[in-house]
Scaffold this active site. Structure first.
Site, mmCIF file in Angstrom:
data_model
loop_
_atom_site.group_PDB
_atom_site.id
_atom_site.type_symbol
_atom_site.label_atom_id
_atom_site.label_comp_id
_atom_site.label_asym_id
_atom_site.label_seq_id
_atom_site.Cartn_x
_atom_site.Cartn_y
_atom_site.Cartn_z
ATOM 1 N N LYS A 57 0.842 -1.208 0.000
ATOM 2 C CA LYS A 57 0.000 0.000 0.000
ATOM 3 C C LYS A 57 0.877 1.259 0.000
ATOM 4 O O LYS A 57 0.612 2.213 -0.733
ATOM 5 C CB LYS A 57 -0.943 -0.011 1.213
ATOM 6 N N GLN A 101 -4.115 -1.636 9.734
ATOM 7 C CA GLN A 101 -4.069 -2.977 9.139
ATOM 8 C C GLN A 101 -4.628 -4.010 10.114
ATOM 9 O O GLN A 101 -4.173 -4.116 11.247
ATOM 10 C CB GLN A 101 -2.625 -3.327 8.755
ATOM 11 N N ASP A 124 -10.665 2.726 4.343
ATOM 12 C CA ASP A 124 -10.886 1.272 4.271
ATOM 13 C C ASP A 124 -12.378 0.951 4.199
ATOM 14 O O ASP A 124 -12.772 -0.169 3.898
ATOM 15 C CB ASP A 124 -10.258 0.585 5.489
#
Length: 297
Positions: A57, A101, A124
């Site tokens: 990412k 994450q 997200d």
């Protein structure tokens, strides 16, 4: 006798095309003195897979001209410390997107962490407010990156979805549920009739074999077999598992939730693993971050 010619839904190639467009948009913003998108990623602990995901990412950010900040904590970090950091990033006007994450260590509540991120920076797409907006079909929602990536993959490759029967295997909040909503929305891609299957589903093989589109997201390696798929189906494989394989230099091979060798010849389109949904998830995350930046203009 297989009548249809199978085509690979190449996530790498599609993601590259999408990211190139974002890269041009970012360069244009920079040239006119506008703000450049900034993604802050938080990684807790040393889970190998999580490290790989976060690194890819950050790498994507660098490639398309975003600013990225990686914040790393030991496995033992307190929930309070993590929540304080999120609050600090929420208040930092330079940051457009915040990503934590998952999975997190057991002593930290994922729910608390997800809800602590400002909905306007939740690139997200896991915050309840964004999930709610997505269900209502509101354009400003940040859609969870993997389902959004799959929708972008279908759209970019002109896969017809209108009126099709889609079967989603798995009901997780990260993939299965949002996927079922997006496919049933009055959009293009979308307008599918959707069946969600899970561990309690009866006649699973029968249901799958009626599907025009199958999204496999259950985390069971090579679960979807050829007899469960009809000729000409579109198969999207979200799973990724390492299986030991002595013949490989690494000692393992990556497989998805679909028995690719057996299923692929029956499909009109199928995603490979790796190189299918994975790169699309990152492309979707970058699009969400860009959108958040533009929203702040």
């Amino acid at each position: 006798m297989h009548l249809c010619k199978m085509q690979l839904l190449d996530g790498k190639k599609t993601a590259k095309a999408i990211l190139n467009t974002v890269k041009i948009d970012v360069a244009q913003r920079a040239a006119t003195g506008k703000k450049i998108p900034h993604l802050a990623a938080i990684l807790v602990g040393t889970n190998g897979a999580s490290q790989t995901y976060v690194n890819s990412k950050v790498k994507a950010c660098n490639e398309i001209g975003f600013i990225s900040t990686l914040i790393e904590y030991e496995e033992e970090v307190s929930e309070m410390k993590l929540l304080d950091k999120i609050q600090e990033l929420n208040e930092d006007m330079s940051v457009d997107g915040i990503l934590v994450q998952l999975p997190l260590p057991a002593h930290i509540s994922e729910r608390k962490v997800i809800e602590a991120i400002a909905a306007s920076k939740d690139v997200d797409g896991f915050h309840p407010e964004n999930i709610g907006r997505m269900i209502m079909g509101e354009a400003e929602a940040f859609i969870p990156a993997t389902p959004y990536g799959i929708m972008l993959l279908l759209e970019h490759n002109n896969i017809p979805t209108k009126g099709k029967h889609a079967v989603v295997l798995g009901r997780s909040n990260i993939v299965g549920r949002p996927m079922s909503i997006l496919l049933s929305n009055n959009t293009n891609p979308g307008n599918c009739t959707v069946t969600v299957c899970h561990s309690r589903t009866q006649n699973l093989n029968e249901i799958c074999s009626q599907a025009d589109i199958i999204v496999a997201a259950i985390g069971q390696p090579e679960f979807l077999k050829a007899e469960m798929v009809k000729e000409g189906a579109v198969v999207i494989d979200v799973g990724i598992t390492r299986l030991e394989d002595a013949s490989k230099k690494s000692g393992y091979r990556l497989v998805g939730d679909v028995d690719f060798e057996q299923v692929a010849p029956k499909c009109s389109f199928i995603t490979p693993v790796p190189g299918g949904v994975g790169p699309m998830t990152i492309a979707a995350l970058m699009k969400n971050t860009y959108k958040s930046c533009v929203n702040g203009d």
